[in-house]
Design a protein around this motif. Structure first.
Motif, short mmCIF file in Angstrom:
data_model
loop_
_atom_site.label_atom_id
_atom_site.label_comp_id
_atom_site.label_asym_id
_atom_site.label_seq_id
_atom_site.Cartn_x
_atom_site.Cartn_y
_atom_site.Cartn_z
N VAL B 498 0.85 -1.19 0.00
CA VAL B 498 0.00 0.00 0.00
C VAL B 498 0.88 1.23 0.00
N PRO B 507 -4.14 0.81 -2.24
CA PRO B 507 -3.57 -0.50 -2.56
C PRO B 507 -2.71 -0.41 -3.82
N VAL B 593 -6.70 -6.28 -5.88
CA VAL B 593 -7.00 -5.03 -5.19
C VAL B 593 -8.48 -4.69 -5.29
#
Lengths: 160, 897
Positions: B498, B507, B593
């Motif tokens: 991240v 992310p 993600v």
């Protein structure tokens, strides 16, 4: 660059006389033919854009006069060993229901006219992977012409 | 404005009619007796006269009126056509043309009363039949000669169909005004008839019907031209030739203009789609007993025809939903203090090369809590996931497949199909849907769609040695992190990289990893992150290099590649090579993600784990003098940071208010008995690993969370240290393993109490697994759940332990050494004392589970699926207690559902 294919009418005329015309090519030591009418054109090797995550047999995408054409490597499609380094394949562009697709083959042969008499279904003892892609065999003088089932060849999703 | 429209239509129609009129008059000379031809000419002149009267073009009306009289005589056979008469009629048409040009240019007649022509026409009319009915006309004509504004006769017939046809043409085309600036000459009304002939039909020429297919083809050709232009420009950039440079620039300019022009031809106002909505709303309102008023704003906003087609159904669906679910019945509305009549507002406007469409209702809004609850009920989300959602995220859950909050299914909606289809359809055309709702105040659905599909701007990037294109629509911003410090800004939480972007976590996915491409030299100083928007989420995509933006033409991929979700298509670049266009949603899902596919991905990861044998994910952390400790990540519920100010003391323990509960915190260093460490100040904020078991939670305070690591390990047991289960090498360093059950029990008596407090349904479980690590892990799970555990390393060992101990259930690995789990079950079934003991098999894959489920075992669960394992045991032991002794073996041998 482009070897023009024959007059398409020729193929039709010959139906009555029980002969067919095949565009031939070599993959490893195998001698293949595709019905002449299904072949759009034959091209030398073109630069290719590889497609990550694509099935193994997809070699990449080529720019065929502004049209994007998928190239299928026939060696891998047939489960044959890799082409030696430095050997560039030829593009055999075939027509399919969903646009043109290029088959990467080792070498392009002549266009042959064959008699229906010499036709036989593929022998049972052929390797399974190859047999599934072959419609039949024409017994020519001194060699065998394997007729490629181009539709099957292009169903690449089924094998990966 | 309306008048202008009518005049425009009149001009178009008249110009069309005139060209036909001339042909017919010439034809009439050949066949002077053809009544049909005469009738047609008469009708045409009559129509022009009538419309002129209606629009108060009195001079034109006057002239055409006399001409009509003469034609009437001809038609009725009262006289024969002579070349002189033909000339007169043709002269009249010239006058009409001239006047039309004047009207088109200036909006009014030229002012010429054409007295000479009128006189000659009148003479011609009267010449042969002086006593005929044309008498009044003479009077009238003389009148008009002095008075240019005679009383006007309203058209006796309604406008013939030709008018409608013509007006349809007018609507579908460029308005005439836009043409005028291109023809400044039109302002000077040409006096010569020839000149009029050459230019008079400007409006008619501007509006022709064109086959949409042809426009599509043109659009495709323009697309090709854009590509060719790109290639020429790229080639040109390497050349020094000034002439070529100039030409290339010109080509560039012209192509851009052509592209815009052709795109315009395909544009249609969104009103085309909206027009049918009032009817839909009216019918719906009537059938639901509601009062709904629909308002539209920006109906003239233009969109590509293909997009208009594509949004038709989604729009209708949203509007239906608003009427059915959104707006309340009048009595409810009145009770809530709103006007009885609900309001539905449709808005459309251009913004940044995109079109925004909003559908706003002032109904009850979406109850976020209800949506969350529903999502949990339907298994779309886990309760803790639902809890973490913001209101906005929650209401957007309605776009998930299979979702409907309607309490009852009506004929209109509520079946849980629809909003997800709306979303997919809009995403298919590169659009985005967003939903905002305020309970009690209403709902706004916002759709953003591109103006056109065929040619899109895209960002060219490089990754893993390949070139890709990211559609500009998905692009939010570009980040560039430089040097070592920059790289450190990428942090990892639960294995997911991240980046802290303006205070919130973004992310991160690495494109080369997603696409399984080789990583390029890692020593590069710069980290390029493309921040993208996919669905309602944002994520950063790390690429090797960011190039420029380009206009690209999206070309579909062949069917051999259709299955790949990572690409939206391909295009041909300036250098003639093919480049793939990334499908941002697909990439997001592949990289994990985006939430939708996260579960699927996890499934795959589990599979990989199984195939890689004993690979496990560990959370690494530091506590006191223990520099590197590990605990299986699967046992960790959450990682939290609590500022010191939030940590309170209660009953001599550290606690923190956490999710409306009190979470007890335990300092790991004090549990592990690190001398002197307990007095050291706690880090602020405190790093806490939260473990949870059902409704029981405990927090372990550590000094620092280090990393998450994938490893295959053998844990070497050593019993000397308290709270440690052993040590192993993780990530190249020796790492201590926390004996979690022991630590939790030491830290929190209630944890033990819970385990001990319910001994009757927490019987001893035998874990039979040849792999010590897997065994240890399962043991951890079971002990946390309160089961005493015995371990067995192979099949004979398991049998022996079963014989010697009272075992409530067996958990066995499928590939147990020395005979396998099947053999174990067979052996057990042969022994009366063991036959009834349920056996849960641990499988390495879902496929294996399906294959095995009914055969030997009471239940099958995936190897590291803790929740399912505990569930199965729970159910099995409950079943055992419920059933009479005799039926047990048969029941259980028959397998569980």
């Amino acid at each position: 660059m482009t070897e023009t294919m024959h007059d398409p009418a020729a193929g039709r005329d010959n139906v009555e006389t029980q002969t067919k015309q095949f565009s031939t090519f070599y993959v490893a030591d195998l001698f293949f033919g595709i019905e002449v009418l299904k072949v759009q054109e034959v091209l030398r090797y073109l630069e290719m854009t590889s497609v990550p995550l694509a099935p193994d047999v997809i070699e990449g995408l080529i720019n065929l006069r502004g049209q994007i054409v998928t190239a299928v490597d026939m060696r891998r499609r047939l489960g044959l060993p890799k082409r030696a380094d430095g050997e560039t394949p030829m593009n055999m562009v075939v027509r399919s229901d969903e646009g043109a697709v290029s088959l990467l083959v080792d070498e392009i042969g002549d266009v042959l006219e064959v008699h229906a008499d010499s036709y036989e279904p593929p022998p049972d003892n052929m390797p399974k992977k190859q047999r599934a892609l072959i419609e039949g065999v024409y017994k020519l003088d001194g060699r065998l012409l394997l007729v490629l089932d181009s539709e099957r060849v292009l169903q690449t999703h089924s094998i990966n | 404005m309306e008048d202008d429209d009518i005049i425009k239509e009149f001009l178009i129609e008249s110009t069309e009619n005139l060209s036909r009129l001339e042909l017919e008059i010439v034809e009439l000379e050949q066949r002077p007796d053809d009544p049909a031809l005469l009738a047609s000419i008469f009708r045409t002149v009559h129509t022009i006269k009538g419309t002129c009267g209606f629009l108060a073009f009195s001079n034109l009306e006057g002239v055409t009126h006399i001409a009509e009289n003469m034609l009437s005589q001809l038609r009725n056979g009262e006289r024969n056509l002579t070349p002189e008469l033909t000339s007169l009629i043709l002269e009249t048409t010239d006058v009409i043309k001239r006047e039309l040009v004047s009207i088109e240019a200036a909006g009014k007649e030229s002012g010429d009363t054409y007295d000479d022509l009128r006189r000659r026409l009148t003479i011609a009319c009267n010449g042969t039949t002086p006593a005929a009915a044309s008498g009044p006309v003479v009077t009238r004509t003389t009148e008009t000669a002095t008075d240019p504004a005679p009383a006007v006769v309203a058209p006796q017939t309604p406008l013939p169909p030709a008018v409608e046809g013509a007006s349809a043409v007018a609507r579908s085309s460029q308005p005439a005004e836009e043409q005028n600036p291109d023809h400044p000459a039109m302002a000077n009304v040409p006096a010569e008839a020839e000149k009029v002939g050459a230019k008079g039909s400007a409006i008619a020429d501007a509006t022709i019907r064109v086959d949409v297919g042809l426009l599509d083809k043109l659009m495709n050709l323009v697309g090709e031209l854009v590509l060719a232009r790109n290639q020429v420009l790229q080639f040109n950039s390497r050349q020094e030739d000034a002439a070529l440079n100039g030409t290339a620039q010109r080509l560039n300019l012209i192509t851009t203009q052509l592209q815009e022009g052709v795109m315009k031809t395909r544009m249609q106002p969104i009103g085309v789609v909206w027009n049918k909505l009032p009817r839909v709303v009216r019918d719906l309102a009537a059938s639901c007993g509601k009062q709904i008023q629909i308002e539209m704003d920006g109906a003239e906003t233009e969109l590509d025809k293909s997009i208009i087609e594509a949004i038709k159904d989604p729009l209708t669906h949203i509007v239906r939903n608003c009427c059915d679910h959104g707006i309340e019945t009048p009595d409810v509305r009145v009770k809530r203090g709103k006007p009885a009549q609900g309001r539905l507002l449709l808005r459309a406007y251009h913004e940044g090369g995109q079109v925004n469409i909003e559908i706003i209702d002032d109904g009850g809004g979406i109850n976020a809590a209800k949506v969350k609850q529903k999502a949990v009920e339907k298994g779309l989300l886990r309760p803790e996931q639902a809890e973490a959602l913001t209101e906005r995220e929650a209401v957007n859950l309605v776009f998930r497949p299979g979702f409907s909050t309607a309490e009852k299914v009506t004929s209109i909606s509520g079946r849980g199909v629809g909003m997800d289809v709306v979303k997919t359809n809009i995403e298919k055309i590169g659009g985005v849907v967003d939903l905002a709702s305020k309970t009690g105040e209403g709902t706004t659905v916002k759709i953003k769609i591109p103006l056109t599909l065929a040619i899109i701007p895209g960002l060219v990037i490089n990754s893993g040695g390949e070139r890709f294109i990211i559609p500009q629509v998905s692009l939010l911003e570009l980040l560039r992190l430089e040097g070592e410090a920059g790289k450190k800004q990428i942090e990892r939480i639960h294995g997911t990289p991240v980046y802290r972007r303006r205070g919130s976590l973004l992310p991160i996915a690495y494109l080369n990893e997603v696409l399984a491409l080789p990583a390029t030299s890692s020593d590069s100083e710069v980290l390029n992150i493309v921040v993208l928007q996919a669905e309602d989420r944002q994520f950063g995509l790390v690429v090797d290099a960011i190039n420029d933006t380009q206009e690209i033409v999206v070309k579909p991929l062949g069917k051999q590649l259709k299955g790949l979700t990572s690409y939206a298509g391909a295009t041909i670049m300036g250098d003639g090579k093919v480049s793939l266009i990334l499908d941002i949603t697909g990439i997001g899902q592949l990289s994990g993600v985006l939430s939708e596919s996260r579960d699927q991905l996890r499934g795959e990861a589990a599979k990989n784990e199984a195939s890689r044998e004993e690979r496990q994910t560990f959370l690494l952390f530091r506590a006191g003098s223990f520099e590197r400790m590990a605990v299986p990540l699967s046992l960790v519920a959450r990682l939290e940071e609590f500022p010191a100010s939030r940590i309170e003391h209660a009953g001599g323990k550290l606690v923190v208010q956490y999710r409306e509960r009190i979470l007890q915190l335990t300092r790991l260093s004090s549990v592990l008995g690190v001398p002197g460490d307990a007095s050291a100040a706690m880090a602020d904020p405190a790093q806490v690993i939260v473990f949870s078991d059902g409704d029981h939670m405990a927090g372990l305070v550590v000094d620092q969370i280090i990393d998450i690591h994938d490893e295959s390990i053998k844990v070497g047991k050593k019993g000397d240290s308290q709270g440690l289960s052993g040590s192993a090498v993780i990530g190249g360093k020796v790492t201590d393993f926390l004996d979690l059950p022991a630590v939790l029990r030491t830290a929190d008596e209630s944890w033990t109490a819970q385990g001990a407090g319910s001994p009757k349904n927490r019987g001893t479980v035998l874990v039979a697994d040849s792999r010590s690590f897997s065994r240890g892990l399962v043991r951890n799970y079971l002990e946390l759940a309160g089961h005493p555990v015995l371990e067995a390393v192979d099949q004979p060992d398991a049998l022996e332990k079963l014989d010697r101990n009272e075992i409530a259930a067996v958990v066995t690995s499928r590939n147990l050494s020395a005979g396998g789990a099947e053999k174990l079950v067979e052996q057990m079934r042969k022994r009366p004392g063991l036959a009834h003991i349920p056996v849960v098999a641990l499988c390495d894959s879902r496929e294996e589970m399906v294959a095995q489920n009914s055969a030997h075992f009471s239940a099958c669960v995936e190897r590291f699926d803790r929740a399912s394992l505990l569930d199965s045991l729970e159910q099995l032991s409950a079943a055992l207690q419920d059933q009479p002794e005799a039926t047990r073996p048969a029941e259980l041998a028959g397998g569980r559902k």
